[in-house]
Design a protein around this motif. Structure first.
Motif, short mmCIF file in Angstrom:
data_model
loop_
_atom_site.label_atom_id
_atom_site.label_comp_id
_atom_site.label_asym_id
_atom_site.label_seq_id
_atom_site.Cartn_x
_atom_site.Cartn_y
_atom_site.Cartn_z
N ALA A 6 8.69 27.76 44.34
CA ALA A 6 8.18 26.57 45.00
C ALA A 6 8.97 25.35 44.54
O ALA A 6 9.28 25.21 43.35
N GLY A 7 9.29 24.49 45.52
CA GLY A 7 10.10 23.31 45.23
C GLY A 7 11.59 23.54 45.44
O GLY A 7 12.37 22.57 45.43
N GLY A 8 11.98 24.79 45.59
CA GLY A 8 13.38 25.11 45.77
C GLY A 8 13.85 24.96 47.21
O GLY A 8 13.11 24.50 48.09
N SER A 9 15.10 25.35 47.44
CA SER A 9 15.73 25.20 48.75
C SER A 9 16.40 26.50 49.18
O SER A 9 16.83 27.30 48.34
N LEU A 10 16.48 26.67 50.48
CA LEU A 10 17.25 27.75 51.10
C LEU A 10 17.88 27.21 52.37
O LEU A 10 17.34 26.30 53.00
N ARG A 11 19.00 27.81 52.75
CA ARG A 11 19.64 27.47 54.02
C ARG A 11 19.77 28.74 54.84
O ARG A 11 20.48 29.67 54.44
N LEU A 12 19.08 28.77 55.96
CA LEU A 12 19.18 29.89 56.87
C LEU A 12 20.30 29.65 57.87
O LEU A 12 20.54 28.52 58.29
N SER A 13 20.97 30.73 58.24
CA SER A 13 22.02 30.67 59.24
C SER A 13 21.71 31.64 60.37
O SER A 13 21.08 32.67 60.14
#
Length: 127
Positions: free
Chosen positions: A14-21
């Protein structure tokens, strides 16, 4: 119809980031509106974000507005979803979809109009 392949999902705190492609092929990507939807276990599919064919107009669900950003690269036939400040309730299977109409309309959030869908990428946010 277009072939769509999502990637970039995973497990994050929680609080993190992801980048979907989402990589598109075999269709008119440049003139299609693109969207991201998600579905959690036991729940209905939910609209997340959409972008029109030029990239000049975007729309977000209330639950992600201000945290997620949708973008596209028409030269590469790619659409992205940058997800920041992730919460456990963001846990779901995320789908990319294409709408040949090209525009964001009143029905975009319903998913109607999107005629090509990917297989999804799993996002899991731990607390």
């Amino acid at each position: 119809q277009m072939q769509l392949v999502e990637s970039g999902g995973g497990l994050v705190q929680a609080g993190g980031s992801l980048r979907l492609s989402c990589a598109a092929s075999g269709g008119s990507f440049r003139t299609s509106a693109m969207g991201w939807f998600r579905q959690a276990p036991g729940k209905e599919r939910e609209f997340v974000a959409a972008i029109n064919w030029t990239g000049g107009n975007t729309w977000y669900s209330d639950s992600v507005r201000g945290r997620f950003t949708i973008s596209r690269d028409n030269a590469k036939s790619m659409v992205y979803l940058q997800m920041n400040s992730l919460k456990p309730e963001d846990t779901a299977l995320y789908y990319c979809a294409a709408d040949p109409g090209g525009k964001i309309t009143m029905i975009t959030m319903t998913g109607r109009g999107f005629d090509s869908w990917g297989q999804g990428t799993q996002v899991t946010v731990s607390s």
